[in-house]
Enzyme design. Structure first.
Site, PDB file in Angstrom:
ATOM      1  N   TYR A 141       1.249  -8.308  17.933  1.00  0.00           N
ATOM      2  CA  TYR A 141       0.067  -7.958  18.736  1.00  0.00           C
ATOM      3  C   TYR A 141       0.196  -8.455  20.175  1.00  0.00           C
ATOM      4  O   TYR A 141      -0.539  -8.022  21.056  1.00  0.00           O
ATOM      5  CB  TYR A 141      -1.221  -8.529  18.120  1.00  0.00           C
ATOM      6  CG  TYR A 141      -1.580  -7.956  16.763  1.00  0.00           C
ATOM      7  CD1 TYR A 141      -0.938  -6.828  16.267  1.00  0.00           C
ATOM      8  CD2 TYR A 141      -2.569  -8.533  15.978  1.00  0.00           C
ATOM      9  CE1 TYR A 141      -1.257  -6.308  15.026  1.00  0.00           C
ATOM     10  CE2 TYR A 141      -2.900  -8.013  14.731  1.00  0.00           C
ATOM     11  CZ  TYR A 141      -2.230  -6.906  14.261  1.00  0.00           C
ATOM     12  OH  TYR A 141      -2.544  -6.388  13.032  1.00  0.00           O
ATOM     13  N   LYS A 198       8.713 -10.867   5.550  1.00  0.00           N
ATOM     14  CA  LYS A 198       9.514  -9.665   5.216  1.00  0.00           C
ATOM     15  C   LYS A 198      10.956 -10.020   5.569  1.00  0.00           C
ATOM     16  O   LYS A 198      11.628  -9.329   6.344  1.00  0.00           O
ATOM     17  CB  LYS A 198       8.970  -8.482   6.029  1.00  0.00           C
ATOM     18  CG  LYS A 198       9.491  -7.141   5.627  1.00  0.00           C
ATOM     19  CD  LYS A 198       8.969  -6.627   4.299  1.00  0.00           C
ATOM     20  CE  LYS A 198       9.641  -5.323   3.922  1.00  0.00           C
ATOM     21  NZ  LYS A 198       9.506  -4.979   2.504  1.00  0.00           N
ATOM     22  N   ASP A 258      -7.876  -8.912   4.844  1.00  0.00           N
ATOM     23  CA  ASP A 258      -8.879  -7.901   4.512  1.00  0.00           C
ATOM     24  C   ASP A 258      -8.771  -7.493   3.041  1.00  0.00           C
ATOM     25  O   ASP A 258      -9.789  -7.293   2.371  1.00  0.00           O
ATOM     26  CB  ASP A 258      -8.722  -6.657   5.404  1.00  0.00           C
ATOM     27  CG  ASP A 258      -9.564  -6.772   6.664  1.00  0.00           C
ATOM     28  OD1 ASP A 258      -9.854  -7.924   7.073  1.00  0.00           O
ATOM     29  OD2 ASP A 258      -9.946  -5.734   7.234  1.00  0.00           O
TER      30      ASP A 258
END
Ligand code: NAD
Length: 368
Positions: A141, A198, A258
Site C-alpha cells: 500500500y 507467501k 475482515d
C-alpha cells in the site's frame, strides 16, 4: 494519589457519537472504581470536521491527539460527504491520523462471546479467541507504484498497452518492530504465534520468515509456526479456535482481518487498536464504519467501542484490572440476555431482550 490519563475522543460521524459516548461513560465508571481519573477532550475528524472546517483532519485534531495519552475514535464517513473531492473525503482522516501518530501495528482481537455462537456463520465455531497483528504503514500500500506504456505484444499478438505496478517492500526494521509486538503479545496470551506469508513466492515474505524464525529464539516459550496466506484463509474457517496470535503484512492482514471479523458474526462486537512507538498515543476504535442507516436511532451496538476502551486500558496503560472489569461487564450484560438488533436472532435466541445503545451502556456500567 490517583493515576490520570488524558484521552482524545474523536466521535466522528453517523453512529460514532453514540458509541463513543457509551464507551466513555463505561470507561469513567470502570476507572473511578480503580482510583484512576480520565480526562477527555473531544476532537473533530471526518465529515464532522469537513462541516466545521472544510477539511477532514484539521491540524488542531492531530496536535491534540499527539498531545493525549491515547485516542478513542468512533467512525467517520457517510453519504452526506460521498461527493466531496477524493483528497478531502472523510476517510482520509483515518490515514492522516495513523501516519500522524506513527501507528504501525494494528491489533484486532477476534472473540466469540458466550451466548453469541449463533452470530457466527460457522456451524460449530468453538472457543474462538485470537488476535491478528497487522503491519499498518508498510508493504504494497505504500511501496513504489506507477503505470507506463508498453509497445510490446503478448504471445497471441495482443498489444500489451499500459502496465500498472505496485511494490511489496519491507525493511528489516519494519518487520522486526511488528514481530516484537506480536511475540510480546503471544507471551501475554496462550503463547502461540503464527506468521502468515507467501514465502513460497515472495522474496519479501521470505525475509519475514527468516526474521521471525530468528526472533523466535528469544521467545523459547512461544510455540511459533508459519502458514501461507492462502492456506491460512482456509484454516481460519476450518479450525479458528486453534489460533492465538497471527502476525502478517499490511495486505494479508487487511484481507484476513475482515474474514476473521465475519467469523464472529456481528461487526458491532469487534474492537481494534493501532499502536506505534512506545510512549506515543495509540488509536482505539471499533472495526465498523459509521452505519448511517441506523445513526441517531439508539440502535447501534456500542460493545465494539466499549471493548476498544478496554483494549486502550490494557495495551496503552497496562491497566489489566480495568480492562478485565469492562470485558467481564460486557460478558455479564450478554449473559443477562440484552441484545442490540445486530446480535438478536429471531428464532435462535427468542428469550433475549432487544436493547438500545443507551440501555446497553447502562447495563454494562451496572455490571462493572
Ligand atoms: P458500516 O460498518 O458502517 O455498516 C455496515 C452494516 O453494519 C450496516 O448495516 C450497519 O448498520 C451495520 N453496523 C455497523 N456497525 C454497527 C453497530 N455498531 N451496531 C449495529 N450495526 C452496525 O459499513 P458501510 O455501510 O460500508 O460504511 C458506512 C460509512 O462508514 C462509509 O462512509 C464508510 O466509508 C465508513 N467507514 C468508516 C470506517 C472507520 O471510520 N473506521 C470503517 C469502515 C467504513
Amino acid at each position: 494519589m490517583s493515576k490520570k490519563y488524558n484521552i482524545a475522543v474523536i466521535p466522528g460521524d453517523g453512529i460514532g457519537p453514540e458509541i463513543t459516548t457509551a464507551a466513555i461513560e463505561v470507561l469513567e465508571a470502570a476507572t473511578s472504581k480503580r482510583d484512576i481519573e480520565i480526562f477527555t477532550k473531544e476532537l473533530k475528524a471526518g465529515g464532522a470536521a469537513i462541516d466545521a472546517y472544510g477539511i477532514p483532519l484539521p491540524q488542531e485534531t492531530i496536535f491534540a491527539a499527539k498531545d493525549s495519552d491515547a485516542v478513542l475514535l468512533g467512525a467517520v464517513g457517510g453519504p452526506k460527504w460521498d461527493n466531496v473531492e477524493p483528497e478531502n473525503r472523510p476517510e482520509k482522516a483515518l490515514l492522516g491520523l495513523r501516519s500522524g501518530l506513527g501507528l504501525y501495528a494494528n491489533l484486532r482481537p477476534v472473540v466469540v462471546f458466550d451466548g453469541l455462537e449463533a452470530a457466527s456463520p460457522l456451524k460449530d465455531p468453538g472457543k474462538i479467541d485470537f488476535v491478528i497483528v497487522r503491519e499498518l504503514t508498510g508493504g504494497i500500500y505504500f511501496g513504489k507504484n506507477g503505470m507506463y506504456q508498453s509497445g510490446d505484444r503478448l504471445s497471441d499478438g495482443t498489444v500489451k498497452g499500459k502496465i500498472a505496478f505496485d511494490t511489496e517492500s519491507y525493511s528489516e526494521g519494519e518487520i522486526n518492530r511488528i514481530l516484537k509486538i506480536a511475540f510480546d503479545l503471544a507471551m501475554k496470551r496462550r503463547k502461540k504465534l503464527t506468521l502468515v506469508d507467501k514465502a513460497n513466492v515472495l522474496i519479501s515474505s521470505r525475509m519475514w520468515r527468516t526474521l521471525a524464525s530468528q526472533m523466535s529464539f528469544d521467545y523459547p516459550e512461544v510455540e511459533f509456526d508459519t502458514l501461507y496466506v492462502d492456506n491460512c484463509a482456509m484454516q481460519l474457517i476450518s479450525r479458528p479456535a486453534s489460533f492465538d496470535v497471527i502476525v502478517t503484512s499490511n495486505l494479508f492482514g487487511d484481507i484476513l482481518s475482515d474474514e476473521a471479523g465475519q467469523i464472529v458474526g456481528s461487526i458491532g462486537m469487534l474492537p481494534s487498536a493501532s499502536v506505534g512507538t512506545p510512549g506515543t498515543p495509540g488509536l482505539f476504535e471499533p472495526i465498523h464504519g459509521s452505519a448511517p442507516d441506523i445513526a441517531g436511532q439508539n440502535k447501534a451496538n456500542p460493545m465494539g467501542s466499549i471493548l476498544s476502551a478496554a483494549m486502550m486500558m490494557r495495551t496503552m496503560f497496562g491497566e489489566e484490572e480495568v480492562a478485565a472489569d469492562i470485558e467481564n461487564a460486557v460478558r455479564k450484560t450478554l449473559a443477562s440476555g440484552l441484545r442490540t438488533s445486530d446480535i438478536k436472532f429471531v428464532g435462535v435466541d427468542d428469550n433475549t431482550t432487544l436493547a438500545g445503545t443507551k440501555e446497553i451502556a447502562k447495563a454494562v456500567i451496572e455490571n462493572l
